[in-house]
Each structure stands twice: as structure tokens, then as C-alpha cells.
Enzyme design. Structure first.
Site, PDB file in Angstrom:
ATOM      1  N   GLU A  94      38.194  49.771  53.896  1.00 40.54           N
ATOM      2  CA  GLU A  94      37.751  48.878  52.935  1.00 40.54           C
ATOM      3  C   GLU A  94      36.764  49.943  52.444  1.00 40.54           C
ATOM      4  OE1 GLU A  94      38.246  44.959  53.254  1.00 40.54           O
ATOM      5  OE2 GLU A  94      39.966  45.267  53.423  1.00 40.54           O
ATOM      6  N   GLU A 113      45.784  45.168  55.692  1.00 39.91           N
ATOM      7  CA  GLU A 113      45.273  43.749  56.226  1.00 39.91           C
ATOM      8  C   GLU A 113      45.989  43.122  54.785  1.00 39.91           C
ATOM      9  OE1 GLU A 113      41.503  42.712  55.914  1.00 39.91           O
ATOM     10  OE2 GLU A 113      40.621  44.631  57.438  1.00 39.91           O
TER      11      GLU A 113
END
Length: 484
Positions: free
Chosen positions: A197, A299
Site C-alpha cells: 500500500e 487484501e
């Protein structure tokens, strides 16, 4: 312990067009979970407040360095064992994403020498997974300086300084070179997830870093797949252009319908809700579609209500299971690889969670309830109403000081002015203060008591979230075409 061998043996994987394939050219769909909270700890997963390095420091201040290290070592021992791997493999899934913190390898005061313990920790998981034919994707979840503005990059601040200092960027490339040299030719380690991320306000520095990292890693390991997260928390590929060879591009597909948002209608499978899930997914994978490269959903997953405190928990959780099922249906249409977040925690999201009757849960649950009331953890907060009387007037006062057009200027722009204030005040500053309160719960504990607290995370002391695991098992049994 009898080994579960339903999964075929791990073999080298590579990218071919928009598929991940084995040496015979057969499509392999990676379906897995993440060991979040393990080698990269997070506050909502294990209960503390704030950032991991603060948590470790606070425990050392009350236990002493030796006993604190003892506790964390035993925690890591129990968190993932062969019993966990056997259970996971029994569901028919085939991949573990292994998030890790750079601090396991790099001492900031002696950055030129890697810690052996980092490789030992990774090796232990890889060795266990090899026995159960589970692939491993290594995921750098916390980089020096923080690659994003959030708590899980463990910077202790709300800025991503990784992008401001070339020395941090170079450190991580050198670390990946060392890891690649260690694992090249190991078929169990099927990929390197270079940065979890990332959030580069300028966008271009991330892309340039990926290109530098790819060249450096390929000089050491020419074959292992790279997993490339999009910018702004793996959701934005708008500045990406070229694709790197033998690379899988990774997005994260959390759906707001799976979270306790005030005023939001629960998921009920309406055409509008299904369309919303599909549109969100398609927006994030447009780059992969255009470039004809594999998609990895690194995710996703809803959170779950606690039936001990919420009388509507069963109804809420069934709605979220239904939403998850619809997401899996979307991914199955294109044989998208995925890794659900997450495997184990203290009860909010995990496939398994620590029993409330264990020593650890009995010790920390009152503090976790306090964190809920004070809304200290963004991910673990159900209701912010308890602090509205404090923060409401405060934030409104701050808004009057900042021209409205400037309130939308700060990156990430997906967060509004209030969200940025919450990040700094509650989830960073106040959480650090309360982290010392959490550490105080361990004061005076003997090594025997610390052992029992750590043992609470052992598989046999966990409760299986059966509704979730049943859905994952059924999806794991879906057929996969033999050729892309």
C-alpha cells in the site's frame, strides 16, 4: 501430525499473459490469506494502541528488555505453527501472504548489517508452508520512513517519509536484494510483494522506484515473480504506464459495505449493491485489463460484529458473509488470485481468533473496550459517537481556521479534513499515550505468566470463524482451467 497433502507440491511459477502459470503452462490461481499482526504487528489485530515500535518500546519499559523480548519471541512462536498451516491447507487454499516489518532486518542505529533473526523468522514460516504445499508471498509491510501515512507502516507519524529520502529507498532495494539472494530458486516463495500500500503524493517517485528495484532484484534473482501494488493504498494505477516483466499487479478491494458505517444499509444482495461491488473492482483493475497482466487482490474482506456486545451480530455477520461471497463470485469470473485479510486476530476480522477466555484476552479486553470508546484505532472502531462531544467542536473550530478550498488539498485526497485530524490527534498522539497504559497491564508479569499470555495465540486456543471459513473452503474447491 499427519501432513495435509491435498494441494499439489509447490513448483516455480511465472507470469504468462494475464495468468500465473507453472512450468507446464497451466494456470495457477493463488487463493490465500495474510499473517497480518505477526512479523508486522497492528493495533487492532493484537489489542495495543498506536504503532508497533512504540508498543515494543513501552513493553520493554515495564518488563525490561530481556523479558519483553521473551514475550515477543513466544508470541511469534505460537502465532503460526504447523497446526495453523494444516488447518489452512485443509480449506483448499494454497497461498500465505507474509507481511513483515523492515525492523526485523535493519537496526536504524546500525543499518549496514542485517539481523539474522529476520531471515530466521521468514524461514520458519516458509519451512512450515513447504510441508503443506502452501506458496508464500513475502510482503514488505513497513519500510524505513513509512511508505504510506498509516499506522501499519510503523513510522509513528502521519507522513510517508520514504518518498522524501533516497537513502530509505536505497535501503529497501538492498534489503530486497538480500532477501532475493536468500530465496531464489525456492519454489515455495513464489513472489516478492515489494511495498504494501504505497502512497506517494507525487506518484512518479513510486514508479521510478519500482523500476530501480526490479533491475536490482533481477540481477540477483531473475525468476521469482514480483507483486506490484498500485499507488494510494493499492487502489490507483492512473500514473502507471509500462509493465515490468514477470510481474503481477496488485490491488486491494475493501468494500465499504463490509464495515460499520453509520447510516449505511446492510448488504442485502440488491442489484445496486452488486453493481457497486463490481464497479469498484473494475475501476481498480482497469490498468491490468488494458495491459493484459495478472491481477492479484492482495487484501479484501469485511469485519465482523461481536455477539457478546451486539445483539444484531448474527444478522450483521450473515450480511457480510453474503457480501464476501459476491466478491468471490466476481473474482472467480476472471480467475483472479486473492489474499483475504486476515488469518488470525483477537476477534474483529480473522479466520480464527483468540478465545475470549484465554489469559491474554482476559487481560487486554477491558483496554480494547476503552479503545473502542475513545475511537483510537481507525480499523477497529465500531462507533465514534462516544467521543463526538470532544472532537466535534474541536474539528469544527479547526475548520473555521482553514479556508474550505484548502481543506481538500492534503494527500491522500480520499481522506477529508476530519479524517486527517483524526489520524494525527487520536490515532497517533493519543494512541501513543494510551500505549503506555496498555503496557502497564503487563507490569510485574513473570516469564511463566508471559508464556501463558503468548500461548493464548496458539491454534488450539483460537475459535474458528466457521461461516467465513466455509465460504473460503467452497471457493477453494472451484475448478480452475488448466491453460490460460
Amino acid at each position: 501430525m499427519a501432513l495435509h497433502t491435498a494441494n499439489p507440491s509447490c513448483e516455480p511459477l511465472r507470469v504468462s499473459g494475464d495468468a500465473i502459470v507453472n512450468a507446464a503452462g497451466e494456470r495457477i490461481v493463488l487463493k490465500g490469506t495474510a499473517l497480518g499482526g505477526y512479523l508486522n504487528m497492528e493495533n487492532f489485530i493484537t489489542g495495543y494502541s498506536g504503532h508497533e515500535h512504540e508498543h515494543r518500546s513501552a513493553l520493554a519499559s515495564v518488563l525490561g528488555k530481556k523479558k519483553a523480548e521473551f514475550f515477543f519471541d513466544r508470541f511469534l512462536h505460537y502465532f503460526f505453527t504447523e497446526a495453523d498451516a494444516e488447518f489452512f491447507a485443509s480449506l483448499g487454499m494454497n497461498c500465505i501472504r507474509l507481511p513483515f516489518n523492515y525492523r526485523h532486518f535493519i537496526d536504524d542505529q546500525n543499518p549496514d548489517t542485517y539481523k539474522k533473526e529476520g531471515f530466521d523468522f521468514l524461514d520458519r514460516v516458509v519451512d512450515i508452508c513447504s510441508k503443506y504445499n502452501l506458496y508464500v508471498v513475502l510482503d514488505l509491510h513497513a519500510a524505513p520512513g513509512g511508505q504510506n501515512q498509516d499506522w501499519h507502516s510503523d513510522s509513528g507519524i502521519t507522513k510517508a517519509l520514504f518518498w522524501e529520502f533516497r537513502i530509505f529507498q536505497d535501503q529497501v532495494i538492498e534489503l530486497w536484494k538480500a532477501i532475493a539472494a536468500h530465496y531464489k530458486s525456492n519454489p515455495v516463495v513464489c513472489g516478492y510483494n515489494l511495498l504494501n500500500e504505497p502512497a506517494d503524493p507525487e506518484h512518479t517517485r513510486l514508479i521510478a522506484w519500482y523500476e530501480r528495484a526490479e533491475k536490482a532484484i533481477r540481477a540477483v534473482d531473475p525468476d521469482t515473480m514480483l507483486f506490484i501494488d498500485g499507488n494510494t493504498y493499492a487502489m490507483d494505477f492512473s500514473r502507471f504506464d509500462n509493465v515490468l516483466p514477470n510481474a503481477v499487479y496488485a490491488m486491494h478491494d475493501y468494500a465499504m459495505l463490509g464495515f460499520p458505517i453509520p447510516g449505511q444499509a446492510p448488504y442485502s444482495g440488491t442489484a445496486e449493491q452488486r453493481t457497486k461491488l463490481r464497479k469498484s473492482f473494475e475501476r481498480k483493475v482497469a490498468f491490468m485489463r488494458e495491459k493484459h497482466v495478472p491481477i492479484w487482490n492482495g487484501e479484501f474482506g469485511p469485519v465482523y460484529a461481536d455477539d457478546r456486545v451486539d445483539p444484531e451480530a448474527d444478522k450483521i455477520n450473515h450480511a457480510r458473509f453474503d457480501m464476501l461471497q459476491e466478491q468471490l463470485n466476481i473474482y472467480d469470473q476472471d480467475k483472479v488470485s486473492w489474499s483475504i485479510w486476515l488469518y488470525k486476530d483477537i476477534g474483529y476480522q480473522g479466520m480464527v481468533y483468540v478465545n475470549p477466555d484465554t489469559p491474554y484476552r482476559r487481560l487486554i479486553d477491558p483496554f480494547v473496550a476503552k479503545k473502542q470508546r475513545l475511537a483510537l484505532d481507525f480499523w477497529g472502531v465500531v462507533d465514534k459517537e462516544g467521543v463526538k462531544d470532544v472532537y466535534g467542536p474541536f474539528i469544527e473550530g479547526l475548520k473555521k481556521m482553514v479556508p474550505e478550498h484548502l481543506q481538500k488539498k492534503k494527500y491522500p485526497h480520499i481522506w477529508d479534513f476530519q479524517r486527517h485530524v483524526e489520524r494525527v490527534v487520536r490515532e497517533t498522539l493519543l494512541s501513543e499515550y494510551l500505549g503506555w497504559e496498555f503496557a502497564g497491564l503487563f507490569e510485574g508479569k513473570s516469564e511463566e505468566e508471559l508464556e501463558e499470555l503468548a500461548r493464548s495465540f496458539a491454534f488450539e486456543n483460537c475459535i474458528k470463524r466457521d461461516g467465513l471459513n466455509r465460504i473460503l473452503q467452497e471457493d477453494g474447491q472451484r475448478s480452475v482451467p488448466s491453460t490460460p
